[in-house]
Design a protein around this motif. Structure first.
Motif, PDB file in Angstrom:
ATOM      1  N   ARG A 363       0.856  -1.192   0.000  1.00 45.55           N
ATOM      2  CA  ARG A 363       0.000   0.000   0.000  1.00 45.55           C
ATOM      3  C   ARG A 363       0.885   1.233   0.000  1.00 45.55           C
ATOM      4  O   ARG A 363       1.693   1.428   0.907  1.00 45.55           O
ATOM      5  N   ILE A 364       0.725   2.055  -1.029  1.00 46.61           N
ATOM      6  CA  ILE A 364       1.570   3.226  -1.214  1.00 46.61           C
ATOM      7  C   ILE A 364       0.702   4.479  -1.052  1.00 46.61           C
ATOM      8  O   ILE A 364      -0.335   4.604  -1.713  1.00 46.61           O
ATOM      9  N   GLY A 383       4.507  -0.842  11.117  1.00 38.56           N
ATOM     10  CA  GLY A 383       5.767  -0.859  10.379  1.00 38.56           C
ATOM     11  C   GLY A 383       5.655  -0.207   9.018  1.00 38.56           C
ATOM     12  O   GLY A 383       4.768   0.601   8.752  1.00 38.56           O
ATOM     13  N   GLY A 384       6.596  -0.547   8.142  1.00 41.78           N
ATOM     14  CA  GLY A 384       6.640   0.047   6.823  1.00 41.78           C
ATOM     15  C   GLY A 384       7.575   1.232   6.779  1.00 41.78           C
ATOM     16  O   GLY A 384       8.364   1.480   7.700  1.00 41.78           O
ATOM     17  N   PHE A 385       7.480   2.011   5.710  1.00 40.76           N
ATOM     18  CA  PHE A 385       8.386   3.134   5.465  1.00 40.76           C
ATOM     19  C   PHE A 385       7.608   4.437   5.375  1.00 40.76           C
ATOM     20  O   PHE A 385       6.502   4.478   4.822  1.00 40.76           O
ATOM     21  N   VAL A 386       8.209   5.510   5.873  1.00 44.45           N
ATOM     22  CA  VAL A 386       7.715   6.869   5.650  1.00 44.45           C
ATOM     23  C   VAL A 386       8.891   7.685   5.114  1.00 44.45           C
ATOM     24  O   VAL A 386       9.911   7.811   5.786  1.00 44.45           O
ATOM     25  N   ASN A 438      12.252  -9.890   1.125  1.00 47.92           N
ATOM     26  CA  ASN A 438      12.257 -10.543   2.426  1.00 47.92           C
ATOM     27  C   ASN A 438      10.841 -10.918   2.859  1.00 47.92           C
ATOM     28  O   ASN A 438      10.590 -12.024   3.349  1.00 47.92           O
ATOM     29  N   TYR A 439       9.901  -9.999   2.669  1.00 53.64           N
ATOM     30  CA  TYR A 439       8.515 -10.255   3.069  1.00 53.64           C
ATOM     31  C   TYR A 439       7.924 -11.417   2.267  1.00 53.64           C
ATOM     32  O   TYR A 439       7.210 -12.264   2.810  1.00 53.64           O
ATOM     33  N   GLN A 440       8.216 -11.445   0.966  1.00 48.09           N
ATOM     34  CA  GLN A 440       7.690 -12.533   0.144  1.00 48.09           C
ATOM     35  C   GLN A 440       8.276 -13.872   0.588  1.00 48.09           C
ATOM     36  O   GLN A 440       7.570 -14.873   0.656  1.00 48.09           O
ATOM     37  N   GLY A 441       9.575 -13.874   0.874  1.00 47.58           N
ATOM     38  CA  GLY A 441      10.221 -15.103   1.305  1.00 47.58           C
ATOM     39  C   GLY A 441       9.681 -15.616   2.625  1.00 47.58           C
ATOM     40  O   GLY A 441       9.682 -16.829   2.890  1.00 47.58           O
ATOM     41  N   ARG A 442       9.208 -14.720   3.476  1.00 51.18           N
ATOM     42  CA  ARG A 442       8.713 -15.114   4.798  1.00 51.18           C
ATOM     43  C   ARG A 442       7.184 -15.246   4.840  1.00 51.18           C
ATOM     44  O   ARG A 442       6.609 -15.517   5.885  1.00 51.18           O
ATOM     45  N   GLY A 443       6.534 -15.051   3.677  1.00 54.73           N
ATOM     46  CA  GLY A 443       5.089 -15.248   3.612  1.00 54.73           C
ATOM     47  C   GLY A 443       4.268 -14.115   4.181  1.00 54.73           C
ATOM     48  O   GLY A 443       3.082 -14.296   4.485  1.00 54.73           O
ATOM     49  N   SER A 446       1.556  -7.919   3.821  1.00 55.40           N
ATOM     50  CA  SER A 446       1.264  -6.484   3.801  1.00 55.40           C
ATOM     51  C   SER A 446       2.526  -5.669   4.041  1.00 55.40           C
ATOM     52  O   SER A 446       3.331  -5.993   4.907  1.00 55.40           O
ATOM     53  N   LEU A 447       2.695  -4.610   3.245  1.00 59.42           N
ATOM     54  CA  LEU A 447       3.775  -3.640   3.435  1.00 59.42           C
ATOM     55  C   LEU A 447       3.222  -2.265   3.094  1.00 59.42           C
ATOM     56  O   LEU A 447       2.526  -2.094   2.089  1.00 59.42           O
ATOM     57  N   MET A 448       3.548  -1.297   3.928  1.00 65.23           N
ATOM     58  CA  MET A 448       3.042   0.062   3.750  1.00 65.23           C
ATOM     59  C   MET A 448       4.208   0.999   3.462  1.00 65.23           C
ATOM     60  O   MET A 448       5.234   0.970   4.145  1.00 65.23           O
ATOM     61  N   VAL A 449       4.076   1.831   2.431  1.00 58.27           N
ATOM     62  CA  VAL A 449       5.099   2.806   2.062  1.00 58.27           C
ATOM     63  C   VAL A 449       4.412   4.155   1.864  1.00 58.27           C
ATOM     64  O   VAL A 449       3.445   4.254   1.105  1.00 58.27           O
TER      65      VAL A 449
END
Length: 491
Positions: A363-364, A383-386, A438-443, A446-449
């Motif tokens: 989600r961007i 988590g995620g990035f800002v 990394n997220y894909q490898g660990r299953g 969700s990632l927020m940017v």
């Protein structure tokens, strides 16, 4: 790079000021593809050390342009160094446009119109330009003949079936391959076979994935331009239309495939005396061959070279196989091959690929530090990035840009000329790419940017769109973009 810089300087009479790698995540051709930017002009440079393949691409390109077909203009070449310079066709592939403008099987009308334009142009490549094309320069073979078919079928057998652990009887499968090949070769084969006619090799000019809202509202879809025909050769008409309609990750609904096939046949009838029944008799056999070729490629890259991103396309290809088994009866008997397909669908190993293919949702957001503050995490994961983009040049300080947003071409062009913007985006991509892998490898799912700027209108919007465009090139991702400040403004 020195060779490409020299070609650019000689052709445009100005130096290269900036370069941008363009090779996608799943590039498997071995070519290095780079955008070269001068003060006002851009071009795409290609570095590839297979001379015969370069010759095929360059000669085909010039031939197609002589026929008025929409392919890139060749600006300059240096075959002794495996380099050539071509017209820049932009950033948006038909696959990206489709991905940004669909909800499941509901696809925005402008995307469908872009597909219709593409398949209607295909007969001009196959028939019109194919009549006087120099097939002597084809690479690696001049015809999709018995040898070419054998390569594809064995690719599937050894790199997919064998490595996926799908059992088969070697002799019985070879017997079926022989019957299938004999049948395929009874189709008319005096046409140009594009070979890789698929959504990732079709560019849409004057459109970006950011025009999703315009697409849904019925806006323009842009004109298609075509790439990656260097593997073309003489062959049957059915192969290319099968390639685009059963392109695995595009995952076109069956009814849309039927409509587009009908539209293609209508266009084809303008160039040859078409016997639809004879065409369709061979069509689904070529669909199977194309799917097997793709599965062989996924197996080679995924199982053999251990590049798991390629395996994320397998569930979509299996979905196509399942549909064919339930809806199509071939005019020849291929019992061992059909049994192998059934075993593929029942394979626990391949079912695990399907269960593992749940996409990572990225989600961007763009937002305003001044007006709204940080976006809320609605996934519950935290988590995620800002990223704070306020250190970058601000288009909002110039009167001409004030009514515009980072999705508008003048603002994008302004920011694209700023070296600091490219450096910033390169840093963002490095961080986000690492987390995505990394997220894909660990299953994770969700990632927020988030990108913030002063007003949430220009810099943050532009960078959010740039990141989304690049991430959509990757498999296994669902990319969602929201511009919070623009939403507040009703934009």
């Amino acid at each position: 790079m020195d060779v490409l810089n020299n070609l650019f300087a000689r052709h445009f009479h100005s130096p290269v000021l900036r370069v941008q790698p363009l090779q996608g995540q799943l590039g498997g051709s071995g070519r290095k593809i780079i955008r070269l930017c001068g003060e006002k002009l851009t071009a795409v440079g290609v570095l590839h050390d297979v001379r015969a393949e370069n010759v095929a691409f360059l000669e085909f390109s010039r031939h197609f342009r002589r026929h008025g077909l929409p392919v890139a203009e060749i600006y300059a070449e240096d075959l002794s160094h495996g380099a050539y310079l071509v017209e820049d066709l932009g950033d948006t592939t038909l696959f990206e446009f489709l991905s940004a403008n669909r909800q499941g099987e509901s696809i925005a009308p402008p995307v469908i119109e872009a597909y219709r334009k593409a398949v209607a142009l295909l007969p001009r490549f196959q028939v019109e330009a194919g009549r006087d094309l120099n097939y002597k320069v084809c690479y690696p073979r001049s015809s999709f003949d018995r040898q070419s078919i054998a390569w594809d079928l064995n690719y599937f057998k050894y790199y997919f079936l064998r490595l996926a652990g799908v059992p088969f009887n070697e002799q019985e499968l070879e017997d079926d391959f022989g019957r299938l090949t004999k049948f395929l070769l009874t189709a008319q084969r005096d046409y140009f076979l594009y070979r890789d006619f698929q959504s990732r090799n079709i560019m849409l000019r004057n459109v970006t994935p950011a025009t999703a809202e315009a697409a849904v509202a019925g806006g323009p879809c842009g004109e298609p331009f075509f790439l990656d025909y260097q593997g073309g050769r003489k062959g049957a008409l059915q192969y290319d239309i099968a390639s685009i309609l059963y392109d695995a990750k595009a995952d076109l609904p069956p009814e849309l495939r039927r409509q587009l096939l009908d539209h293609y046949l209508g266009a084809l009838g303008n160039y040859i005396k078409l016997d639809r029944e004879a065409f369709l008799q061979h069509y689904y056999a070529y669909v199977y061959v194309r799917i097997m070729q793709a599965l062989g490629a996924y197996g080679f890259r995924g199982f053999y070279e251990r590049k798991p991103l390629f395996l994320q396309s397998v569930p979509y290809a299996l979905k196509n196989v399942r549909w064919l088994l339930h809806n199509v009866t071939l005019p020849i008997q291929l019992p061992a091959l059909m049994e192998a397909f059934e075993r593929m669908l029942g394979s626990e190993k391949l079912q695990n690929l399907a269960s593992d293919s749940t996409p990572l949702v990225v989600r961007i957001f763009s937002f305003s530090f001044h007006r709204g503050g940080l976006p809320k995490d609605e996934s519950g994961h935290g988590g995620g990035f800002v990223f704070d983009t306020r250190s970058l040049p601000n288009p909002g300080r110039e009167e001409r840009f004030k009514p515009l947003t980072g999705k508008d071409a003048p603002v994008a062009e302004y920011l694209n000329r700023q070296e600091s913007v490219h450096q910033f985006l390169a840093g963002v991509m490095s961080l986000v790419d690492a987390s995505v892998s990394n997220y894909q490898g660990r299953g994770f799912n969700s990632l927020m940017v988030s990108f913030g700027c002063t007003g949430g209108q220009h810099r943050s919007v532009y960078l959010a769109e740039q990141l989304a465009r690049r991430l959509r090139e990757r498999n296994g991702l669902e990319v969602v973009v929201r511009h919070l400040e623009l939403e507040k403004q009703g934009r």
